[in-house]
Design an enzyme around this catalytic site. Structure first.
Site, mmCIF file in Angstrom:
data_model
loop_
_atom_site.group_PDB
_atom_site.id
_atom_site.type_symbol
_atom_site.label_atom_id
_atom_site.label_comp_id
_atom_site.label_asym_id
_atom_site.label_seq_id
_atom_site.Cartn_x
_atom_site.Cartn_y
_atom_site.Cartn_z
ATOM 1 N N ASP A 47 20.415 29.180 17.409
ATOM 2 C CA ASP A 47 20.681 27.742 17.408
ATOM 3 C C ASP A 47 21.212 27.275 18.770
ATOM 4 O O ASP A 47 21.765 28.059 19.538
ATOM 5 C CB ASP A 47 21.777 27.403 16.391
ATOM 6 N N HIS A 63 23.346 32.293 18.444
ATOM 7 C CA HIS A 63 23.242 31.177 19.380
ATOM 8 C C HIS A 63 22.790 31.699 20.735
ATOM 9 O O HIS A 63 23.509 32.490 21.356
ATOM 10 C CB HIS A 63 24.593 30.470 19.484
HETATM 11 ZN ZN ZN Z 1 24.355 24.247 16.082
#
Ligand code: ZN
Length: 189
Positions: free
Chosen positions: A2, A144
């Site tokens: 993400d 991430h």
């Molecule tokens: Zn996010």
């Protein structure tokens, strides 16, 4: 992965995925796409899946329906402007979902069931340990690609999990999703 694309760390993640012949899913923040179109093209060429993670990462449970639509549509446009297919998956920022979000997001809502909290890690070894401790068949691991620790952890994670017999696929492959799929998805058990 993400919150990308990030011009410093996303290329490192992509290089690792390519070296291990592994595909992944990237949920992009639309405002970060302009200027990074080549990274989206590289993801698409590699077989990675590209999803929508909003334009500016707000908590959707605090937005009006028009604000939600604007966030989604601006990101779809930015991604398509990079020359890759429009996403069918939406990952809500912070995983924040309520009935209003479900009613106003015209996409498959894709959450996760394994959270190694890489955003809080100080060292790559902590990310490796957290991912490997929770790895299970059918899992969707939320990471991430904007953090150096995550990018640095990835080769060890893939080495170890491949040795344990794990096979990596995109979330649409894992869940057999199509553009007509609706609802909330966390993982596969
Ligand atoms: Zn996010």
């Amino acid at each position: 992965f993400d919150d990308g694309p990030n011009p410093l760390t996303t290329p490192q993640v992509l290089t690792t995925l390519e070296q291990f012949h592994v595909t992944a899913s990237f949920f992009l923040v639309g405002s970060r796409v302009p200027g990074n179109e080549a990274l989206l093209q590289r993801m698409h060429a590699d077989g990675d899946e590209i999803g929508n993670h909003s334009w500016s990462h707000p908590d959707f449970t605090t937005l009006t329906s028009q604000q939600m639509k604007d966030q989604i549509n601006a990101t779809q446009r930015a991604i398509m402007a990079a020359g890759v297919p429009p996403p069918i998956l939406f990952r809500p920022p912070y995983g924040a979902v309520n009935a209003s979000v479900e009613a106003n997001v015209p996409m498959t809502i894709l959450l996760w069931n394994e959270d190694p909290q890489d955003w809080a890690a100080q060292r790559a070894s902590a990310v490796v340990q957290a991912v490997e401790a929770s790895a299970a068949p059918g899992g969707i691991v939320d990471m991430h690609d904007i953090y150096h620790v995550t990018a640095d952890a990835l080769p060890q994670i893939l080495t170890d999990l491949q040795a344990r017999g794990f096979h990596f696929v995109t979330v649409s492959q894992l869940l057999h999703l199509t553009p007509a799929s609706r609802g909330l998805y966390y993982g596969h058990s």
